[in-house]
Design a protein around this motif. Structure first.
Motif, PDB file in Angstrom:
ATOM      1  N   ASN A 163       0.945   0.234 -10.199  1.00 50.81           N
ATOM      2  CA  ASN A 163       0.526  -1.074 -10.695  1.00 50.81           C
ATOM      3  C   ASN A 163       0.357  -1.999  -9.504  1.00 50.81           C
ATOM      4  O   ASN A 163       1.310  -2.215  -8.742  1.00 50.81           O
ATOM      5  CB  ASN A 163       1.585  -1.613 -11.665  1.00 50.81           C
ATOM      6  CG  ASN A 163       1.208  -2.965 -12.255  1.00 50.81           C
ATOM      7  OD1 ASN A 163       1.053  -3.954 -11.535  1.00 50.81           O
ATOM      8  ND2 ASN A 163       1.081  -3.004 -13.570  1.00 50.81           N
ATOM      9  N   VAL A 164      -0.848  -2.532  -9.332  1.00 53.35           N
ATOM     10  CA  VAL A 164      -1.149  -3.333  -8.135  1.00 53.35           C
ATOM     11  C   VAL A 164      -0.283  -4.581  -8.066  1.00 53.35           C
ATOM     12  O   VAL A 164       0.319  -4.886  -7.022  1.00 53.35           O
ATOM     13  CB  VAL A 164      -2.644  -3.723  -8.103  1.00 53.35           C
ATOM     14  CG1 VAL A 164      -2.921  -4.671  -6.929  1.00 53.35           C
ATOM     15  CG2 VAL A 164      -3.517  -2.493  -7.987  1.00 53.35           C
ATOM     16  N   GLU A 165      -0.187  -5.327  -9.189  1.00 53.22           N
ATOM     17  CA  GLU A 165       0.599  -6.576  -9.194  1.00 53.22           C
ATOM     18  C   GLU A 165       2.061  -6.305  -8.885  1.00 53.22           C
ATOM     19  O   GLU A 165       2.687  -7.023  -8.105  1.00 53.22           O
ATOM     20  CB  GLU A 165       0.466  -7.259 -10.558  1.00 53.22           C
ATOM     21  CG  GLU A 165       1.105  -8.642 -10.626  1.00 53.22           C
ATOM     22  CD  GLU A 165       2.624  -8.622 -10.891  1.00 53.22           C
ATOM     23  OE1 GLU A 165       3.310  -9.574 -10.458  1.00 53.22           O
ATOM     24  OE2 GLU A 165       3.107  -7.644 -11.502  1.00 53.22           O
ATOM     25  N   LYS A 166       2.600  -5.241  -9.475  1.00 48.93           N
ATOM     26  CA  LYS A 166       4.011  -4.917  -9.256  1.00 48.93           C
ATOM     27  C   LYS A 166       4.266  -4.512  -7.811  1.00 48.93           C
ATOM     28  O   LYS A 166       5.262  -4.930  -7.204  1.00 48.93           O
ATOM     29  CB  LYS A 166       4.443  -3.788 -10.199  1.00 48.93           C
ATOM     30  CG  LYS A 166       5.932  -3.471 -10.117  1.00 48.93           C
ATOM     31  CD  LYS A 166       6.327  -2.377 -11.101  1.00 48.93           C
ATOM     32  CE  LYS A 166       7.819  -2.061 -11.010  1.00 48.93           C
ATOM     33  NZ  LYS A 166       8.218  -0.974 -11.944  1.00 48.93           N
ATOM     34  N   ILE A 211       2.556  -5.427  -5.159  1.00 53.40           N
ATOM     35  CA  ILE A 211       2.452  -6.634  -4.318  1.00 53.40           C
ATOM     36  C   ILE A 211       3.688  -7.510  -4.490  1.00 53.40           C
ATOM     37  O   ILE A 211       4.250  -8.024  -3.513  1.00 53.40           O
ATOM     38  CB  ILE A 211       1.174  -7.423  -4.662  1.00 53.40           C
ATOM     39  CG1 ILE A 211      -0.067  -6.611  -4.274  1.00 53.40           C
ATOM     40  CG2 ILE A 211       1.168  -8.786  -3.953  1.00 53.40           C
ATOM     41  CD1 ILE A 211      -1.368  -7.222  -4.739  1.00 53.40           C
ATOM     42  N   ARG A 212       4.129  -7.682  -5.760  1.00 51.68           N
ATOM     43  CA  ARG A 212       5.282  -8.549  -6.038  1.00 51.68           C
ATOM     44  C   ARG A 212       6.569  -8.004  -5.420  1.00 51.68           C
ATOM     45  O   ARG A 212       7.316  -8.746  -4.768  1.00 51.68           O
ATOM     46  CB  ARG A 212       5.446  -8.723  -7.553  1.00 51.68           C
ATOM     47  CG  ARG A 212       6.715  -9.446  -7.976  1.00 51.68           C
ATOM     48  CD  ARG A 212       6.646  -9.909  -9.424  1.00 51.68           C
ATOM     49  NE  ARG A 212       6.142  -8.904 -10.313  1.00 51.68           N
ATOM     50  CZ  ARG A 212       6.870  -7.927 -10.876  1.00 51.68           C
ATOM     51  NH1 ARG A 212       8.176  -7.864 -10.620  1.00 51.68           N
ATOM     52  NH2 ARG A 212       6.317  -7.056 -11.701  1.00 51.68           N
ATOM     53  N   LEU A 213       6.815  -6.706  -5.615  1.00 49.12           N
ATOM     54  CA  LEU A 213       8.019  -6.109  -5.054  1.00 49.12           C
ATOM     55  C   LEU A 213       7.993  -6.135  -3.525  1.00 49.12           C
ATOM     56  O   LEU A 213       9.002  -6.434  -2.877  1.00 49.12           O
ATOM     57  CB  LEU A 213       8.173  -4.664  -5.537  1.00 49.12           C
ATOM     58  CG  LEU A 213       8.443  -4.449  -7.031  1.00 49.12           C
ATOM     59  CD1 LEU A 213       8.579  -2.967  -7.348  1.00 49.12           C
ATOM     60  CD2 LEU A 213       9.698  -5.199  -7.471  1.00 49.12           C
ATOM     61  N   SER A 214       6.836  -5.831  -2.957  1.00 50.72           N
ATOM     62  CA  SER A 214       6.700  -5.844  -1.499  1.00 50.72           C
ATOM     63  C   SER A 214       6.900  -7.245  -0.943  1.00 50.72           C
ATOM     64  O   SER A 214       7.666  -7.446   0.002  1.00 50.72           O
ATOM     65  CB  SER A 214       5.321  -5.317  -1.107  1.00 50.72           C
ATOM     66  OG  SER A 214       5.107  -5.473   0.277  1.00 50.72           O
ATOM     67  N   ALA A 215       6.204  -8.238  -1.538  1.00 54.04           N
ATOM     68  CA  ALA A 215       6.296  -9.625  -1.055  1.00 54.04           C
ATOM     69  C   ALA A 215       7.722 -10.147  -1.157  1.00 54.04           C
ATOM     70  O   ALA A 215       8.218 -10.820  -0.244  1.00 54.04           O
ATOM     71  CB  ALA A 215       5.352 -10.521  -1.846  1.00 54.04           C
ATOM     72  N   VAL A 247       0.842  -1.208   0.000  1.00 53.91           N
ATOM     73  CA  VAL A 247       0.000   0.000   0.000  1.00 53.91           C
ATOM     74  C   VAL A 247       0.872   1.251   0.000  1.00 53.91           C
ATOM     75  O   VAL A 247       0.590   2.227  -0.705  1.00 53.91           O
ATOM     76  CB  VAL A 247      -0.941  -0.002   1.230  1.00 53.91           C
ATOM     77  CG1 VAL A 247      -1.683   1.323   1.338  1.00 53.91           C
ATOM     78  CG2 VAL A 247      -1.935  -1.162   1.143  1.00 53.91           C
ATOM     79  N   ASN A 248       1.962   1.202   0.786  1.00 54.05           N
ATOM     80  CA  ASN A 248       2.843   2.357   0.933  1.00 54.05           C
ATOM     81  C   ASN A 248       3.603   2.691  -0.349  1.00 54.05           C
ATOM     82  O   ASN A 248       3.845   3.870  -0.652  1.00 54.05           O
ATOM     83  CB  ASN A 248       3.817   2.097   2.076  1.00 54.05           C
ATOM     84  CG  ASN A 248       4.584   3.324   2.517  1.00 54.05           C
ATOM     85  OD1 ASN A 248       5.795   3.290   2.705  1.00 54.05           O
ATOM     86  ND2 ASN A 248       3.904   4.451   2.699  1.00 54.05           N
TER      87      ASN A 248
END
Length: 480
Positions: free
Chosen positions: A294-297, A299-303, A286-287
């Motif tokens: 880009n939502v997927e990016k 989430i992917r980078l964060s995860a 979210v931050n």
């Protein structure tokens, strides 16, 4: 103190390192590289040194007590790192022995901190050795010794306790050698499975093997200047998942293998770690969303970054040093938490964090109700006061070592953020820190003295303080 037994055991380990060097030597031969000479010379030297040590130290009795276990582990890791650094020096690819020692300690302790400024110019054989040290150090070289060689002592559990991270270590099965074999069978199976998944995503065989080594040992040495960022989203997700898998307690996998699935999924440490991962990854996603658009990016980078830092692997797919302060603060806190006990991850360990909070809650309760008897439970089992005292003492020592290391490198000109994060990244076996030692930088600018201090911090973090401190204490060596 059974000094002959210590020397004999360390000699066996040095000879084992010579055998392990045959794998990168073979890779060098396949690619026709000059570094094959440096690897061969180092292997011959290791065999010679190990053979001399074992021949001149035939022990009269082979009993290993706790004291011997700690000293064997400390000396073995120091000597293996010193010998393991030689191929880099002899080949000239890392001319300075201090730099090569730092790089090798970082490999064996699965830290992933590097002094290399041009990784892609390295030969394949030495890149393979560099990542292979992660895989060797992940489970522990002495655990490997116990798995493949006849047991020298019925008290080999003292060696495992000195080398395997966590508040306490026990046997999975009655025989310690069988326990070591089970651990390595699970370790090899998970490593092989990751290689298959990476190959299915189009990653070349060499890249797949070295990245699987780095993931399995939660080490994080990459072979590209941008770490994992240049690979496809599928490959990034595969590595994200396997970093988490290797950050879990291997007892969980053992329980699954023997069919005790219900017991395995009741592990409070596992669920706590996964909960920390989910909460941290969601908050950071979210931050950083405004930066990604880009939502997927996001989430992917964060995860990926949360999985990498929480399990102390150290791979990166983004320069998180440029992220908002909230995200950077979360990642900094995750450096200290680490993975589960009995995994290949570093840090304080989730189980210790849980026990520290439970102990704090019990003490607060006792202050309000002085006559009550507080009981601390973990996974339904009562934790004895000795274990709780050990956790408290370890935390106090950990803080002391952390502060001492910061003070010792405080003269470096890189600033407070860089120096503190460098110590945090090394003592927790994470690798990258912030600012001057961020994910796109390296430790090359530090002085030789600071590199030695940070190398000791890595060893203290991986071996969990006691083996190094006890090996340096004169009273340890007094015969009684």
């Amino acid at each position: 103190m059974n000094r002959r037994m210590i020397l004999h055991m360390v000699g066996q380990i040095v000879m084992l390192e010579a055998v392990l060097l045959m794998l990168p030597l073979t890779v060098s031969l396949i690619y026709g590289e000059k570094c094959v000479i440096s690897l061969a010379v180092t292997a011959i030297l290791a065999v010679t040194v190990g053979l001399v040590m074992t021949l001149i130290s035939r022990p009269g009795y082979r009993t290993i007590y706790a004291k011997e276990g700690f000293v064997i582990v400390a000396l073995a890791w120091l000597l293996m790192s010193a010998i393991g650094a030689l191929p880099f020096v002899i080949s000239g690819e890392i001319p300075s022995f201090i730099d090569a020692f730092f790089e090798t300690v970082s490999g064996f302790t699965t830290t992933g901190a590097s002094i290399l400024t041009d990784i892609e110019s390295m030969s394949r054989g030495l890149l393979f050795w560099r990542s292979f040290t992660h895989w060797i150090g992940g489970m522990g070289v002495l655990v490997l010794i116990m798995a493949i060689l006849p047991a020298d002592s019925g008290r080999s559990i003292h060696i495992m306790r000195a080398e395997v991270p966590g508040p306490s270590v026990g046997k999975l099965v009655p025989k310690i050698r069988s326990t070591a074999k089970i651990l390595y069978m699970i370790y090899i199976a998970l490593t092989g499975l990751e290689i298959v998944f990476l190959l299915c995503g189009g990653m070349p065989l060499f890249d797949s093997v070295v990245h699987a080594f780095g993931t399995a040992g939660t080490g994080g040495f990459g072979i590209k200047s941008d770490s994992i960022a240049g690979y496809s989203p599928y490959l990034q997700w595969v590595i994200t998942v396997f970093m988490l898998l290797f950050g879990l307690n291997f007892n969980v996998y053992f329980l699954i293998v023997i069919g005790r699935f219900r017991t395995a999924i009741k592990s409070s440490e596992m669920w706590c770690m996964l909960g920390i991962f989910a909460a941290s990854a969601t908050t950071i996603a979210v931050n950083i969303y405004p930066l990604c658009q880009n939502v997927e990016k996001a989430i992917r980078l964060s995860a990926f970054q949360v999985s990498s830092i929480l399990t102390t692997t150290g791979y990166a797919t983004a320069d998180f040093d440029l992220w908002p302060d909230l995200s950077k603060t979360i990642l900094f806190v995750l450096m200290f938490i680490g993975g589960c006990a009995g995994s290949t991850a570093g840090g304080l360990k989730v189980s210790r964090i849980i026990l520290l909070f439970k102990l704090m809650r019990r003490n607060l309760h006792n202050m309000l109700h002085p006559r009550s008897v507080g009981i601390v439970r973990f996974d339904g089992k009562r934790i004895d006061d000795k274990t709780l005292d050990n956790v408290s003492a370890y935390f106090a020592l950990y803080v002391g070592c952390f502060v001492a290391a910061i003070l010792l490198i405080s003269f470096e000109p890189f600033g407070f953020e860089s120096n503190v994060s460098a110590v945090a990244a090394c003592i927790n076996n994470v690798g990258p820190g912030f600012a001057a030692v961020g994910p796109t930088a390296c430790y090359a600018g530090y002085s030789w003295f600071s590199k030695l201090i940070l190398s000791m911090a890595m060893l203290i973090g991986r071996l969990e303080i006691y083996p190094i401190i006890l090996a340096l204490m004169p009273s340890t060596w007094i015969k009684k």
